[in-house]
Design an enzyme around this catalytic site. Sequence first.
Site, short mmCIF file in Angstrom:
data_model
loop_
_atom_site.label_atom_id
_atom_site.label_comp_id
_atom_site.label_asym_id
_atom_site.label_seq_id
_atom_site.Cartn_x
_atom_site.Cartn_y
_atom_site.Cartn_z
N THR A 95 -11.27 16.06 28.35
CA THR A 95 -9.99 16.76 28.34
C THR A 95 -9.59 16.99 26.89
O THR A 95 -9.49 16.03 26.12
CB THR A 95 -8.91 15.94 29.07
OG1 THR A 95 -9.38 15.61 30.37
CG2 THR A 95 -7.64 16.74 29.19
N LYS A 102 -16.60 8.79 30.09
CA LYS A 102 -15.52 9.29 30.92
C LYS A 102 -16.13 9.91 32.17
O LYS A 102 -16.29 11.12 32.29
CB LYS A 102 -14.68 10.31 30.15
CG LYS A 102 -13.27 10.48 30.71
CD LYS A 102 -12.34 11.11 29.71
CE LYS A 102 -10.91 11.08 30.23
NZ LYS A 102 -9.95 11.66 29.26
N GLU A 117 -7.58 -1.22 26.75
CA GLU A 117 -6.97 0.07 26.48
C GLU A 117 -5.63 0.12 27.19
O GLU A 117 -5.13 -0.91 27.68
CB GLU A 117 -7.89 1.20 26.98
CG GLU A 117 -8.23 1.10 28.46
CD GLU A 117 -9.42 1.95 28.87
OE1 GLU A 117 -10.08 2.53 28.00
OE2 GLU A 117 -9.68 2.04 30.09
#
Length: 258
Positions: A23, A135, A168
């Site tokens: 993204t 990802k 994270e």
Amino acid sequence: MQIVSSVSATDRGLAYGDGFFTTAKIEFDAVIDWPLHKARLEECAARLFFPSLDFTLIEPEVQRLIAGTPLGVLKIIVTRGCGGRGYSLPAHANPHLLLQLLPFPEHYLSLRDRGLKLGTSSVKLAPQPLLAGLKTLNRLEQVFIKQELDLLPFDDVVVCDNNDMVVETSIGNLVWIEGSRVLTSTLDLCGIKGVYLQSLKSKMDITEAQITQEALLNADAVFVCNSLMGVVPVYAIQNKVWNKNTVTRFALEHGLYD
């Protein structure tokens, strides 16, 4: 490889999460940090045993899609396509690639000034070094984290692994400052190596380290980063409060803010 606008009910990306994505932020007809997003896609393809991606086909389509966009979000999704028996890979995979141009999240524009208050997620990330950093389309852990966050009075949450090491947040990588040192979590067992974090590493010395949340609270400053929002200060984790101007000064000194 085939660029498609939709996927079949038998697509492996739908059936098994067999794929990956990136993204990216669009500004004035340009993909910000495109070489790093391209490198992410190439790494995902290699580590997940996909055929090499044909960027001579992808890049013109990306430029056509984003033309005339002053601010937006580009999402590139790659699935392995159809075929194979059960989980077994098809003998000759024909990956499907979807390109999406999405509106930019308006609330991201104010986060830099407002900062983030973080809680802690009760959802722990499972270790899987074969997928660590990537990802992929397997994001059910993040769905659980977001479902929990929606019920909490925080902007985001710190996410840990099964050993209670900080990994994270639900939206980006965590970076903290200790004196003159800049650190981020080691992501060799789980978590995502964000493109923006990779960009930061090209500009400064960032040390990877394992840290508990209790130790994180002793940092001089903390921020969250991702490709869309850049650097966003953390002003609180639970009851621990920081002066977010420390991160602002750090970002200005390193040319991270426009």
